[in-house]
Design an enzyme around this catalytic site. Sequence first.
Site, PDB file in Angstrom:
ATOM      1  N   ASP A  13      -0.824  12.511  -0.965  1.00 37.13           N
ATOM      2  CA  ASP A  13       0.469  11.895  -0.656  1.00 37.13           C
ATOM      3  C   ASP A  13       1.615  12.449  -1.500  1.00 37.13           C
ATOM      4  OD1 ASP A  13      -0.925  10.292   1.149  1.00 37.13           O
ATOM      5  OD2 ASP A  13      -1.340   8.785  -0.387  1.00 37.13           O
ATOM      6  N   LYS A  16       3.121  16.744   1.229  1.00 36.32           N
ATOM      7  CA  LYS A  16       2.686  18.024   1.821  1.00 36.32           C
ATOM      8  C   LYS A  16       3.202  18.172   3.250  1.00 36.32           C
ATOM      9  CE  LYS A  16      -1.549  16.753   1.090  1.00 36.32           C
ATOM     10  NZ  LYS A  16      -1.349  15.538   0.312  1.00 36.32           N
ATOM     11  N   GLY A  17       3.176  17.058   4.004  1.00 36.55           N
ATOM     12  CA  GLY A  17       3.618  17.091   5.398  1.00 36.55           C
ATOM     13  C   GLY A  17       5.079  17.504   5.490  1.00 36.55           C
ATOM     14  N   GLY A  40      -2.694  11.522   5.967  1.00 37.26           N
ATOM     15  CA  GLY A  40      -1.528  10.959   6.644  1.00 37.26           C
ATOM     16  C   GLY A  40      -0.318  11.723   6.154  1.00 37.26           C
ATOM     17  N   HIS A  41       0.240  12.575   6.987  1.00 36.93           N
ATOM     18  CA  HIS A  41       1.358  13.425   6.583  1.00 36.93           C
ATOM     19  C   HIS A  41       2.615  12.992   7.331  1.00 36.93           C
ATOM     20  CE1 HIS A  41      -1.562  16.837   5.183  1.00 36.93           C
ATOM     21  NE2 HIS A  41      -1.801  15.677   4.620  1.00 36.93           N
ATOM     22  N   GLN A 223      -5.155  15.801   1.335  1.00 36.15           N
ATOM     23  CA  GLN A 223      -5.545  15.202   0.047  1.00 36.15           C
ATOM     24  C   GLN A 223      -4.944  15.978  -1.139  1.00 36.15           C
ATOM     25  OE1 GLN A 223      -8.591  15.671   2.415  1.00 36.15           O
ATOM     26  NE2 GLN A 223      -7.614  13.889   3.286  1.00 36.15           N
ATOM     27  N   ALA A 303      -1.159  -0.560  -0.565  1.00 32.73           N
ATOM     28  CA  ALA A 303      -0.171  -0.264  -1.607  1.00 32.73           C
ATOM     29  C   ALA A 303      -0.758   0.825  -2.502  1.00 32.73           C
ATOM     30  CB  ALA A 303       0.100  -1.512  -2.428  1.00 32.73           C
ATOM     31  N   LEU A 330      10.113  13.788  -4.107  1.00 32.13           N
ATOM     32  CA  LEU A 330      10.454  12.391  -4.394  1.00 32.13           C
ATOM     33  C   LEU A 330      11.219  12.194  -5.704  1.00 32.13           C
ATOM     34  CD1 LEU A 330       7.282  12.081  -2.822  1.00 32.13           C
ATOM     35  CD2 LEU A 330       8.418   9.898  -2.552  1.00 32.13           C
TER      36      LEU A 330
HETATM   37  P1  GDP Z   1       1.391  13.833   2.247  1.00 31.70           P
HETATM   38  O1  GDP Z   1       0.128  13.125   2.569  1.00 31.70           O
HETATM   39  O2  GDP Z   1       1.265  14.714   1.042  1.00 31.70           O
HETATM   40  O3  GDP Z   1       1.966  14.576   3.418  1.00 31.70           O
HETATM   41  O4  GDP Z   1       2.454  12.709   1.846  1.00 31.70           O
HETATM   42  P2  GDP Z   1       2.732  11.344   2.673  1.00 31.70           P
HETATM   43  O5  GDP Z   1       3.514  11.684   3.867  1.00 31.70           O
HETATM   44  O6  GDP Z   1       1.482  10.562   2.819  1.00 31.70           O
HETATM   45  O7  GDP Z   1       3.579  10.569   1.587  1.00 31.70           O
HETATM   46  C1  GDP Z   1       4.802  11.063   1.120  1.00 31.70           C
HETATM   47  C2  GDP Z   1       5.894  10.045   1.446  1.00 31.70           C
HETATM   48  O8  GDP Z   1       7.077  10.413   0.802  1.00 31.70           O
HETATM   49  C3  GDP Z   1       6.244   9.965   2.915  1.00 31.70           C
HETATM   50  O9  GDP Z   1       6.643   8.656   3.212  1.00 31.70           O
HETATM   51  C4  GDP Z   1       7.421  10.946   3.039  1.00 31.70           C
HETATM   52  O10 GDP Z   1       8.281  10.635   4.136  1.00 31.70           O
HETATM   53  C5  GDP Z   1       8.106  10.699   1.738  1.00 31.70           C
HETATM   54  N1  GDP Z   1       8.837  11.814   1.142  1.00 31.70           N
HETATM   55  C6  GDP Z   1       8.521  13.134   1.100  1.00 31.70           C
HETATM   56  N2  GDP Z   1       9.386  13.793   0.298  1.00 31.70           N
HETATM   57  C7  GDP Z   1      10.259  12.867  -0.164  1.00 31.70           C
HETATM   58  C8  GDP Z   1      11.357  12.913  -1.067  1.00 31.70           C
HETATM   59  O11 GDP Z   1      11.719  13.930  -1.634  1.00 31.70           O
HETATM   60  N3  GDP Z   1      11.996  11.730  -1.314  1.00 31.70           N
HETATM   61  C9  GDP Z   1      11.632  10.555  -0.743  1.00 31.70           C
HETATM   62  N4  GDP Z   1      12.319   9.455  -1.031  1.00 31.70           N
HETATM   63  N5  GDP Z   1      10.597  10.481   0.115  1.00 31.70           N
HETATM   64  C10 GDP Z   1       9.912  11.621   0.372  1.00 31.70           C
HETATM   65  P1  IMO Z   2      -3.197  13.010   2.348  1.00 34.19           P
HETATM   66  O1  IMO Z   2      -3.539  14.292   3.069  1.00 34.19           O
HETATM   67  C1  IMO Z   2      -4.341   9.933  -0.464  1.00 34.19           C
HETATM   68  C2  IMO Z   2      -8.595   8.933  -0.708  1.00 34.19           C
HETATM   69  C3  IMO Z   2      -8.991   7.544  -0.252  1.00 34.19           C
HETATM   70  C4  IMO Z   2     -10.172   7.293  -1.177  1.00 34.19           C
HETATM   71  C5  IMO Z   2     -10.832   8.670  -1.257  1.00 34.19           C
HETATM   72  C6  IMO Z   2     -12.005   8.855  -0.295  1.00 34.19           C
HETATM   73  O2  IMO Z   2      -2.355  12.092   3.126  1.00 34.19           O
HETATM   74  O3  IMO Z   2      -2.681  13.315   0.980  1.00 34.19           O
HETATM   75  P2  IMO Z   2     -12.119   9.251   2.341  1.00 34.19           P
HETATM   76  O4  IMO Z   2     -11.641   8.403   3.475  1.00 34.19           O
HETATM   77  O5  IMO Z   2     -11.540  10.614   2.308  1.00 34.19           O
HETATM   78  O6  IMO Z   2     -13.618   9.266   2.225  1.00 34.19           O
HETATM   79  O7  IMO Z   2     -11.606   8.462   1.024  1.00 34.19           O
HETATM   80  O8  IMO Z   2      -9.824   9.606  -0.949  1.00 34.19           O
HETATM   81  N1  IMO Z   2      -7.832   9.723   0.293  1.00 34.19           N
HETATM   82  C7  IMO Z   2      -6.518   9.955   0.212  1.00 34.19           C
HETATM   83  N2  IMO Z   2      -5.600   9.492  -0.657  1.00 34.19           N
HETATM   84  N3  IMO Z   2      -3.986  10.803   0.494  1.00 34.19           N
HETATM   85  C8  IMO Z   2      -4.897  11.298   1.349  1.00 34.19           C
HETATM   86  O9  IMO Z   2      -4.609  12.274   2.226  1.00 34.19           O
HETATM   87  C9  IMO Z   2      -6.233  10.840   1.267  1.00 34.19           C
HETATM   88  N4  IMO Z   2      -7.372  11.088   1.958  1.00 34.19           N
HETATM   89  C10 IMO Z   2      -8.338  10.416   1.343  1.00 34.19           C
HETATM   90  O10 IMO Z   2      -7.949   6.622  -0.457  1.00 34.19           O
HETATM   91  O11 IMO Z   2      -9.710   6.985  -2.473  1.00 34.19           O
HETATM   92 MG    MG Z   3      -0.519  11.174   2.924  1.00 32.26          MG
END
Ligand code: GDP
Ligand code: IMO
Ligand code: MG
Length: 427
Positions: A13, A16-17, A40-41, A223, A303, A330
């Site tokens: 998180d 990356k997306g 989840g990207h 991840q 959360a 962020l």
């Molecule tokens: P990923 O799994 O690495 O693709 O990250 P996620 O999408 O799960 O979580 C990143 C969160 O931060 C998402 O809600 C994005 O929309 C948000 N995001 C990404 N870059 C920024 C940033 O620079 N600032 C803020 N406020 N949000 C960001």
């Molecule tokens: P992105 O690509 C954050 C975490 C789960 C759990 C552990 C194992 O959005 O960054 P799993 O379902 O893979 O067997 O769970 O890994 N986890 C992530 N945490 N971002 C992810 O992907 C994750 N994918 C798995 O919360 O701790």
């Molecule tokens: Mg994510």
Amino acid sequence: MNSLAIIGTQWGDEGKGKITNYLAKDADFVVRYQGGNNAGHSIFVNNKKFSLHLLPSGIFYKNVVNVLANGVVIDLFGLVDELNELKANNFKDFKLLISERAHVVFPYHKKIDGLFEELKAKDKIGTTKQGIGPAYTDKSSRIGIRIIDLFDDKYLAKRLKENILIKNNLLKSFKIEDQIDFDSLYQKILVIRKIIKPFVKDTAKIIYDALNQDKKVLFEGAQGVLLCLDHGTYPFVTSSSPTASSIPLNVGIPCNYINEVLGIVKAYTTRVGRGVFLTEITDQISEKIRIKGKEFGTTTGRARRIGWFDATLIRYAKRINGLTKISVTLLDVLSGFEELKIAINYKINGKIIDGIPLLEEDLLKTEVEYLILKGWKEDISKIKTFAELPENAKKYLRAIEKYGEVKIAQFSVGPKAEQTIDLIKIW
Ligand code: GDP
Ligand code: IMO
Ligand code: MG
């Protein structure tokens, strides 16, 4: 080679997306190489937020070929839901390829994932319950079903029956009444396989040829390094390797075909699920960051745990992946704090250690050395250059670079593509 790996450097998180989508505008291919819909990207396109779980983050560009490589595990129903959502939003002109060798996640994998978590009770990992662990387990036990197998009726029926027998016996041994029914699953697969058939190809050969023709190929990690099965905080990890080193194997290209490795670094630290987190904050500061950063899981809505920025993790990620640059995301979330802390070393009995201790008894003795920096009040979400940042935000970024020991190529001040500031050319 014109290749770039995008790697999560923390516990996932990191954004990356958003960064992949931003950089994909110049790419020919975007390739997801591991994980499944545990990822989840989040991406903003035309002011609308999309959450991609399996589809690569280049899917919104019609000229980019998006690939699910052999190392990905594919939940067919999840994939079709994502494709339907794309189409419902008028993105009909996408290019997608799926590796013949990728393994399939079936509904029984999800069921077993949930069951194992329940049985572990207080020792549970906190998985996303998407069946990722059980699907990779079947792959390494050599009982998995590959995408290509879906198109051989006889073989598919035989393999599926064998698998269901094993799973049903497992369920019985845990006194679970509910059994998996072969006929209904088989019928559903016969329908869904037609939808994915046009995308199924020998993606290893296609990407190999593309790289040799100097096409721009972006590898999108899911991840983060600390969730790596081999190099993460085992056993609280996922079941694949999100590292740059896993790309050649998980895509089917030679190991010297990856030349740039961009680490995605959140300006603080988060973690979903259980496991060690030495810079975790539990007071009201964490709540403030959680709300401002919308730190709730994209896949599960949980959360996220919040912590101070940890430079030791970035040095570790650099060592494991050979990061050539980083993108800090962020940063805007950190506006409005009196003070900010950056972990610069872990120490046991006063001695600096490298990486995260593996044993509980060492973890208990580990002290974190922090650098304390002054915060800034200004909203930075609209700035366009480094020069416009408040002085203390500049110092914060410089400290990340100094103690992370890797060059910052870019930083991000909001979830949208235009809220990205490039400092040096990435590729
Ligand atoms: P990923 O799994 O690495 O693709 O990250 P996620 O999408 O799960 O979580 C990143 C969160 O931060 C998402 O809600 C994005 O929309 C948000 N995001 C990404 N870059 C920024 C940033 O620079 N600032 C803020 N406020 N949000 C960001
Ligand atoms: P992105 O690509 C954050 C975490 C789960 C759990 C552990 C194992 O959005 O960054 P799993 O379902 O893979 O067997 O769970 O890994 N986890 C992530 N945490 N971002 C992810 O992907 C994750 N994918 C798995 O919360 O701790
Ligand atoms: Mg994510």
